[in-house]
Write a protein that holds these residues in place. Structure first.
Motif, PDB file in Angstrom:
ATOM      1  N   TRP A 176       0.842  -1.204   0.000  1.00  0.00           N
ATOM      2  CA  TRP A 176       0.000   0.000   0.000  1.00  0.00           C
ATOM      3  C   TRP A 176       0.875   1.251   0.000  1.00  0.00           C
ATOM      4  N   HIS A 192       2.452   2.204  -3.204  1.00  0.00           N
ATOM      5  CA  HIS A 192       1.538   2.793  -4.187  1.00  0.00           C
ATOM      6  C   HIS A 192       1.181   4.236  -3.881  1.00  0.00           C
ATOM      7  N   GLN A 193       1.633   4.751  -2.750  1.00  0.00           N
ATOM      8  CA  GLN A 193       1.350   6.150  -2.457  1.00  0.00           C
ATOM      9  C   GLN A 193       2.381   7.051  -3.126  1.00  0.00           C
ATOM     10  N   PRO A 250       5.201   3.845  -8.226  1.00  0.00           N
ATOM     11  CA  PRO A 250       5.166   2.606  -7.448  1.00  0.00           C
ATOM     12  C   PRO A 250       6.114   1.541  -7.984  1.00  0.00           C
TER      13      PRO A 250
END
Lengths: 98, 253
Positions: B167, B170-171, B175
């Protein structure tokens, strides 16, 4: 399993935690800047989920009124083609025409 | 079934004729208009899932995600008018969705994303003053039996897979650069804690997440510590106190 936990150890842990928590927060949130103009399309950081108006709604790359949280100090070093300075800014800005 | 139920059921199905009794204002074919409306409803629900599960979508690709979401929309139509809550059972659906079985971490990743939205929209609550907590130190025996109430916006995630790293990766803007460094088979746990209007995701020990879950289900302080795998208790407490997550406590009579 922590079968050896004693009532004293619970008190010691709470006491230590209170001492640590009394020190001002230096977590990453406090070290970030709201940076305008560096989010790619649909990737701005306002994540409120479905039915809200702001999650991933920036429609163009480097939209000047959309912001992302970036590590402190890096905003004005991040390239932004829409920004008059050529870099992200800490305030909303008026996009220059491409 | 009433006309309304009939209309709603047909609206949320893939097939089914246009409900009887519909008329267009200009005399055009109601069946065609109904089909457009039905498609818009379906697409808006798929869009809602895509809003809530952006990382899940990124891992699967848009085409796969939307095809899966369409099946979910058919199987689990909304039960609440609050669109932000729509899709809370999507992670379970993903878990039982055979075409996604090659990505066993996907359901937990989706759980993390839904809990993020839940934490974002949860009620406010005031933190207990630190002095009140310090007052508990006076009686170690009473402290063991105390029951803490935690902030409604607090959520935990525990997974056998590295979904927290996934997660977080992906910020970033790119990514792909950091995804390769993640060992997916290393289990992870996280605490979701809202600070102001922002939800922070903090990686914690699995035992700490178990401890917090036990507290949330009403266990006493000592029982919650006992039932968790070993973890650093003072670290976990400091995180909760600092995040304003302890809102209340009750002493055993």
């Amino acid at each position: 399993m922590n079968k050896a936990v004693t009532t004293t150890s619970l008190a010691l842990a709470l006491s230590a935690a209170l001492a640590v928590a009394a020190i001002p927060m230096t977590a990453h949130a406090a070290e970030k800047d709201k940076c305008f103009g560096v989010a790619l399309k649909g990737k701005n950081d306002c994540k409120a989920g479905a039915g809200t108006s702001c999650a991933g709604t920036s429609k163009v790359d480097y939209q000047s009124n959309a912001w992302s949280m970036v590590p402190k100090g890096t905003c004005e070093q991040t390239t932004s083609p829409t920004s008059p300075t050529g870099f992200g800014q800490l305030q909303e800005f008026k996009a220059k025409s491409a | 079934m009433s006309d309304h139920d009939d209309f709603a059921a047909t609206l949320l199905s893939d097939t089914g004729d246009c409900p009887p009794g519909l008329r267009a204002w200009n005399g055009s074919d109601p069946a065609q208009r109904f089909a457009v409306y039905r498609n818009n409803v379906t697409v808006s629900l798929i869009d809602a899932l895509a809003d809530t599960y952006p990382v899940t979508q990124a891992m699967l690709g848009e085409e796969f995600f939307r095809a899966m979401a369409r099946l979910y929309v058919r199987a689990e139509p909304p039960r609440s008018p609050v669109l932000a809550w729509y899709g809370d059972s999507f992670p379970d659906f993903v878990q039982g969705f055979p075409p996604a079985s090659g990505l066993p971490y996907l359901a937990d990743l989706a759980r993390l994303e839904m809990r993020y939205v839940q934490a974002y929209h949860a009620a406010d609550a005031s933190a207990l003053p630190m002095a009140d907590l310090a007052g508990l130190l006076a009686d170690a025996n009473a402290l063991a039996h105390v029951r803490f109430s935690l902030h409604p916006a607090l959520e935990t995630v525990r997974s056998r897979y590295a979904v927290v790293s996934l997660w977080i990766a992906h910020q970033g803007q790119t990514p792909a650069n950091s995804l390769g460094e993640i060992n997916l088979d290393l289990g992870e746990a996280a605490l979701l804690i809202r600070q102001g209007l922002e939800v922070e995701i903090v990686r914690i020990e699995a035992g700490a997440a178990q401890f917090i879950d036990c507290l949330r289900s009403g266990a006493s302080f000592a029982d919650a510590v006992h039932s968790a795998a070993p973890f650093d208790l003072s670290n976990a407490l400091a995180l909760l106190i600092r995040g304003g997550a302890i809102t209340h406590f009750t002493l055993q009579e």
